[in-house]
Design a protein around this motif. Structure first.
Motif, PDB file in Angstrom:
ATOM      1  N   ASN A  16      55.736  13.097  30.982  1.00  0.00           N
ATOM      2  CA  ASN A  16      56.116  11.846  30.331  1.00  0.00           C
ATOM      3  C   ASN A  16      56.231  11.974  28.814  1.00  0.00           C
ATOM      4  O   ASN A  16      56.342  10.963  28.120  1.00  0.00           O
ATOM      5  N   GLY A  17      56.208  13.221  28.307  1.00  0.00           N
ATOM      6  CA  GLY A  17      56.356  13.425  26.867  1.00  0.00           C
ATOM      7  C   GLY A  17      55.220  12.847  26.052  1.00  0.00           C
ATOM      8  O   GLY A  17      55.432  12.335  24.948  1.00  0.00           O
ATOM      9  N   ILE A  18      53.996  12.946  26.579  1.00  0.00           N
ATOM     10  CA  ILE A  18      52.831  12.337  25.928  1.00  0.00           C
ATOM     11  C   ILE A  18      51.875  13.422  25.460  1.00  0.00           C
ATOM     12  O   ILE A  18      51.586  14.377  26.186  1.00  0.00           O
ATOM     13  N   ASN A  19      51.373  13.292  24.246  1.00  0.00           N
ATOM     14  CA  ASN A  19      50.367  14.214  23.710  1.00  0.00           C
ATOM     15  C   ASN A  19      48.992  13.889  24.275  1.00  0.00           C
ATOM     16  O   ASN A  19      48.652  12.718  24.477  1.00  0.00           O
ATOM     17  N   ILE A  20      48.213  14.927  24.508  1.00  0.00           N
ATOM     18  CA  ILE A  20      46.834  14.777  24.981  1.00  0.00           C
ATOM     19  C   ILE A  20      45.880  15.263  23.892  1.00  0.00           C
ATOM     20  O   ILE A  20      46.052  16.351  23.338  1.00  0.00           O
ATOM     21  N   ILE A  21      44.865  14.455  23.587  1.00  0.00           N
ATOM     22  CA  ILE A  21      43.787  14.866  22.682  1.00  0.00           C
ATOM     23  C   ILE A  21      42.488  14.833  23.486  1.00  0.00           C
ATOM     24  O   ILE A  21      41.995  13.756  23.825  1.00  0.00           O
TER      25      ILE A  21
ATOM     26  N   TYR B  15      37.607  10.205  31.882  1.00  0.00           N
ATOM     27  CA  TYR B  15      38.715   9.276  32.060  1.00  0.00           C
ATOM     28  C   TYR B  15      39.791   9.552  31.029  1.00  0.00           C
ATOM     29  O   TYR B  15      39.591  10.329  30.082  1.00  0.00           O
ATOM     30  N   VAL B  16      40.934   8.915  31.217  1.00  0.00           N
ATOM     31  CA  VAL B  16      42.056   9.034  30.288  1.00  0.00           C
ATOM     32  C   VAL B  16      42.377   7.655  29.745  1.00  0.00           C
ATOM     33  O   VAL B  16      42.469   6.680  30.500  1.00  0.00           O
ATOM     34  N   TYR B  17      42.555   7.583  28.421  1.00  0.00           N
ATOM     35  CA  TYR B  17      42.883   6.312  27.769  1.00  0.00           C
ATOM     36  C   TYR B  17      44.223   6.448  27.050  1.00  0.00           C
ATOM     37  O   TYR B  17      44.446   7.404  26.309  1.00  0.00           O
ATOM     38  N   GLN B  18      45.093   5.486  27.265  1.00  0.00           N
ATOM     39  CA  GLN B  18      46.412   5.483  26.636  1.00  0.00           C
ATOM     40  C   GLN B  18      46.305   4.819  25.265  1.00  0.00           C
ATOM     41  O   GLN B  18      46.074   3.609  25.148  1.00  0.00           O
ATOM     42  N   VAL B  19      46.485   5.616  24.211  1.00  0.00           N
ATOM     43  CA  VAL B  19      46.392   5.081  22.854  1.00  0.00           C
ATOM     44  C   VAL B  19      47.663   4.308  22.500  1.00  0.00           C
ATOM     45  O   VAL B  19      47.627   3.186  22.011  1.00  0.00           O
TER      46      VAL B  19
ATOM     47  N   GLU C 232      51.288   8.378  11.744  1.00  0.00           N
ATOM     48  CA  GLU C 232      51.513   7.329  12.728  1.00  0.00           C
ATOM     49  C   GLU C 232      50.217   6.781  13.322  1.00  0.00           C
ATOM     50  O   GLU C 232      50.143   5.630  13.721  1.00  0.00           O
ATOM     51  N   ASN C 233      49.182   7.631  13.407  1.00  0.00           N
ATOM     52  CA  ASN C 233      47.966   7.235  14.110  1.00  0.00           C
ATOM     53  C   ASN C 233      46.730   7.714  13.358  1.00  0.00           C
ATOM     54  O   ASN C 233      46.762   8.743  12.678  1.00  0.00           O
ATOM     55  N   SER C 234      45.629   6.991  13.540  1.00  0.00           N
ATOM     56  CA  SER C 234      44.373   7.392  12.926  1.00  0.00           C
ATOM     57  C   SER C 234      43.224   7.112  13.891  1.00  0.00           C
ATOM     58  O   SER C 234      43.261   6.156  14.669  1.00  0.00           O
ATOM     59  N   ALA C 235      42.223   7.964  13.827  1.00  0.00           N
ATOM     60  CA  ALA C 235      41.032   7.803  14.653  1.00  0.00           C
ATOM     61  C   ALA C 235      39.806   8.135  13.822  1.00  0.00           C
ATOM     62  O   ALA C 235      39.871   8.931  12.879  1.00  0.00           O
ATOM     63  N   ILE C 236      38.701   7.529  14.171  1.00  0.00           N
ATOM     64  CA  ILE C 236      37.404   7.876  13.607  1.00  0.00           C
ATOM     65  C   ILE C 236      36.554   8.422  14.739  1.00  0.00           C
ATOM     66  O   ILE C 236      36.521   7.850  15.827  1.00  0.00           O
ATOM     67  N   ILE C 237      35.886   9.545  14.479  1.00  0.00           N
ATOM     68  CA  ILE C 237      35.073  10.206  15.491  1.00  0.00           C
ATOM     69  C   ILE C 237      33.638  10.280  15.005  1.00  0.00           C
ATOM     70  O   ILE C 237      33.354  10.822  13.928  1.00  0.00           O
ATOM     71  N   ALA C 238      32.728   9.736  15.783  1.00  0.00           N
ATOM     72  CA  ALA C 238      31.295   9.875  15.493  1.00  0.00           C
ATOM     73  C   ALA C 238      30.616  10.433  16.729  1.00  0.00           C
ATOM     74  O   ALA C 238      31.053  10.194  17.858  1.00  0.00           O
TER      75      ALA C 238
ATOM     76  N   GLU D 258      39.647   0.115  30.952  1.00  0.00           N
ATOM     77  CA  GLU D 258      41.042   0.161  30.505  1.00  0.00           C
ATOM     78  C   GLU D 258      41.662   1.540  30.706  1.00  0.00           C
ATOM     79  O   GLU D 258      42.768   1.802  30.247  1.00  0.00           O
ATOM     80  N   ALA D 259      40.957   2.426  31.406  1.00  0.00           N
ATOM     81  CA  ALA D 259      41.457   3.785  31.601  1.00  0.00           C
ATOM     82  C   ALA D 259      42.683   3.791  32.508  1.00  0.00           C
ATOM     83  O   ALA D 259      42.774   3.007  33.463  1.00  0.00           O
ATOM     84  N   VAL D 260      43.611   4.692  32.204  1.00  0.00           N
ATOM     85  CA  VAL D 260      44.776   4.857  33.078  1.00  0.00           C
ATOM     86  C   VAL D 260      44.429   5.750  34.260  1.00  0.00           C
ATOM     87  O   VAL D 260      45.152   5.766  35.267  1.00  0.00           O
ATOM     88  N   SER D 261      43.331   6.506  34.141  1.00  0.00           N
ATOM     89  CA  SER D 261      42.857   7.329  35.249  1.00  0.00           C
ATOM     90  C   SER D 261      41.387   7.639  35.028  1.00  0.00           C
ATOM     91  O   SER D 261      40.953   7.862  33.898  1.00  0.00           O
ATOM     92  N   GLU D 262      40.605   7.643  36.116  1.00  0.00           N
ATOM     93  CA  GLU D 262      39.201   8.040  36.078  1.00  0.00           C
ATOM     94  C   GLU D 262      38.964   9.158  37.074  1.00  0.00           C
ATOM     95  O   GLU D 262      39.488   9.131  38.193  1.00  0.00           O
ATOM     96  N   ASP D 263      38.165  10.134  36.664  1.00  0.00           N
ATOM     97  CA  ASP D 263      37.761  11.182  37.588  1.00  0.00           C
ATOM     98  C   ASP D 263      36.718  10.613  38.538  1.00  0.00           C
ATOM     99  O   ASP D 263      35.694  10.085  38.092  1.00  0.00           O
TER     100      ASP D 263
END
Length: 508
Positions: free
Chosen positions: A298-303, A252-256, A108-114, A241-246
């Motif tokens: 809210n039934g949301i996965n955290i990465i 911060y948290v970003y909603q994918v 369902e989802n893909s990410a690239i990490i550098a 665009e963060a849904v929350s910032e410390d």
């Protein structure tokens, strides 16, 4: 049964794995003490190269070597033109077919990490002797071509079109403000192509008093970057665009999407000046706990993503590599059944799984600036299953496409391994010079062995040369006469842990 309940069942009963525990070095990589390249160490002797030691490239960047004649300076070199990404037509797809997901992967989802790009603005170096010495006697970063490597990487991101691009710290060489600004300009090309970009700082990026520019034989201070400037420069890459910032850090948290969030953790210490090690404030832990609870409700996965490591990746060097009191964070994440954690900092490709109840996986992606100049690819489902593997940037393809003329870029695959092995040879030889009991022949032979072993260690493939190293008589020198050096402990640890390939993890 709601989605979260189903996810929990999958997490508790389906943990097949492909890779296992890995370690990571702290002395000559992202969490290292300062090496001769970061100090004024030009007085060190140049180590000799034997016939079996990789020879220097005929054209290693702007000069032929430390103090060598300049062949192509920034004034005469082909300019780096920042152009829009090409349209993705049929010809482009055929040329870069290997860049796409295998056809049997339907996720369902893909990410690239550098991570650990260590970008240096073009205006901060003229490619002179001081710069070349820093590169050749550093920790393996190909800073000479980091502008081109970065462009080639970002073009591959555009071609692959992941759901998100994640950059997990050490974005710049040493926190130069110009380097941050120039890198941000490049990232807008990805964002404007419709691919969200998320960044967090690394220990090199903020309040780093070692920010410098290199001109001729001189190294002089450059303007460093404050926390406020970092957030402003990268405001469009996660923060605004963060849904929350410390409020106390740059976390911060970003909603994918509807079911997935990225927990971007600032683990760096830079209140007065940049420190190497990682830590999280107690109040920030409270914020993290709140974000995990909200996601669960809210039934949301955290990465989670951080620069420093969650787990102890090395039994020798821990203090500056693992987040201070990282076991507290690991326990918290496992309590909320978070399946994976992404980090960098080590410059070494490794993966490890928490031993507590076969818990959270940590994927440590190696430095984009260090051969093999690779990045991580992550595909994941809403139920928490995932696969992670690495992929090297195809610099040669990029160079041909953009009509570059530099031999090192056009033959990058042949250039990068000898470059890194030469750097590691220098590290060993310089360290062994202070030990009078070694003959010149022994220093050379031991350094050749160290170079080969450490090269494979950085690639996550030391298992391929383990048996060969164990049978090499020069390995005994590291065990005996070299036993009082830090490098000896490092060599022995690499061999003991060289058991498997650390470039792949999959959890169904």
């Amino acid at each position: 049964m709601n989605k979260k309940t189903f996810t929990n069942i999958r997490k508790k009963h389906a943990f097949p794995l492909f890779c296992a525990v890995a370690l990571s070095c702290a002395m000559f990589c992202g969490c290292s003490r300062e090496t001769s390249s970061n100090a004024d160490a030009e007085s060190s002797s140049q180590p000799p190269l034997s016939e079996s030691q990789p020879e220097p490239s005929a054209n290693i960047g702007p000069s032929a070597g430390p103090g060598g004649p300049t062949e192509e300076t920034p004034e005469t070199a082909q300019p780096n033109i920042v152009e829009p990404f090409p349209s993705q037509g049929q010809e482009e797809e055929e040329e870069t077919g290997s860049l796409y997901l295998p056809p049997d992967y339907e996720w369902e989802n893909s990410a690239i990490i550098a991570t650990d790009i260590h970008y240096l603005a073009r205006s901060l170096t003229d490619g002179g002797s001081r710069f070349q010495y820093m590169v050749e006697h550093g920790d393996g970063k190909i800073v000479t071509y980091i502008d081109q490597i970065t462009d080639a990487f970002l073009e591959e991101v555009f071609i692959q079109k992941p759901d998100i691009l994640i950059l997990s710290g050490d974005l710049t060489l040493d926190g130069e403000k110009k380097s941050h600004e120039e890198l941000a300009e490049k990232l807008y090309r990805v964002k404007n192509a419709g691919i969200p970009v998320l960044v967090i700082p690394g220990n090199h990026d903020i309040n780093n008093r070692r920010a410098a520019q290199y001109k001729g034989e001189e190294r002089s201070p450059a303007e460093f970057t404050t926390p406020e400037e970092f957030r402003y420069i990268y405001r469009d890459f996660g923060y605004d665009e963060a849904v929350s910032e410390d409020p106390l850090s740059l976390s911060y948290v970003y909603q994918v999407d509807e079911y997935n969030r990225m927990l971007m953790l600032d683990t760096c210490q830079y209140q007065q000046k940049a420190l190497v090690g990682g830590a999280i404030l107690s109040d920030t832990y409270d914020w993290i706990e709140g974000q995990l609870e909200d996601a669960w409700s809210n039934g949301i996965n955290i990465i989670p993503v951080a620069h420093h490591n969650l787990l102890d990746q090395s039994e020798i060097y821990v203090d500056d590599c693992t987040i201070e009191h990282g076991e507290q964070l690991a326990s918290m994440l496992e309590d909320w059944e978070v399946p994976l954690f992404l980090s960098g900092h080590l410059h070494v490709q490794h993966t490890k799984r928490s031993e507590e109840h076969q818990g959270i996986w940590e994927m440590v992606t190696s430095s984009l600036a260090t051969p093999a100049c690779q990045y991580g690819r992550l595909i994941f489902r809403d139920d928490g299953s995932f696969a992670y593997w690495t992929q090297a940037v195809d610099v040669e393809r990029w160079a041909r496409k953009h009509n570059r003329t530099e031999k090192d870029l056009l033959e990058f695959d042949e250039f990068k391994e000898p470059f890194l092995r030469r750097v590691f040879y220098h590290q060993s030889y310089d360290a062994l010079q202070s030990i009078e009991s070694f003959s010149e022949t022994q220093r050379v032979q031991m350094s050749q062995l160290y170079s080969e072993l450490n090269y494979h260690y950085y690639q996550g493939t030391a298992y391929q040369v383990r048996n060969k190293i164990l049978k090499d008589p020069d390995y005994l020198l590291w065990l005996e006469d070299g036993s009082f050096t830090v490098l000896s402990d490092y060599v022995q640890y690499i061999v003991s842990d060289a058991k498997r390939n650390y470039n792949w993890v999959e959890m169904d």
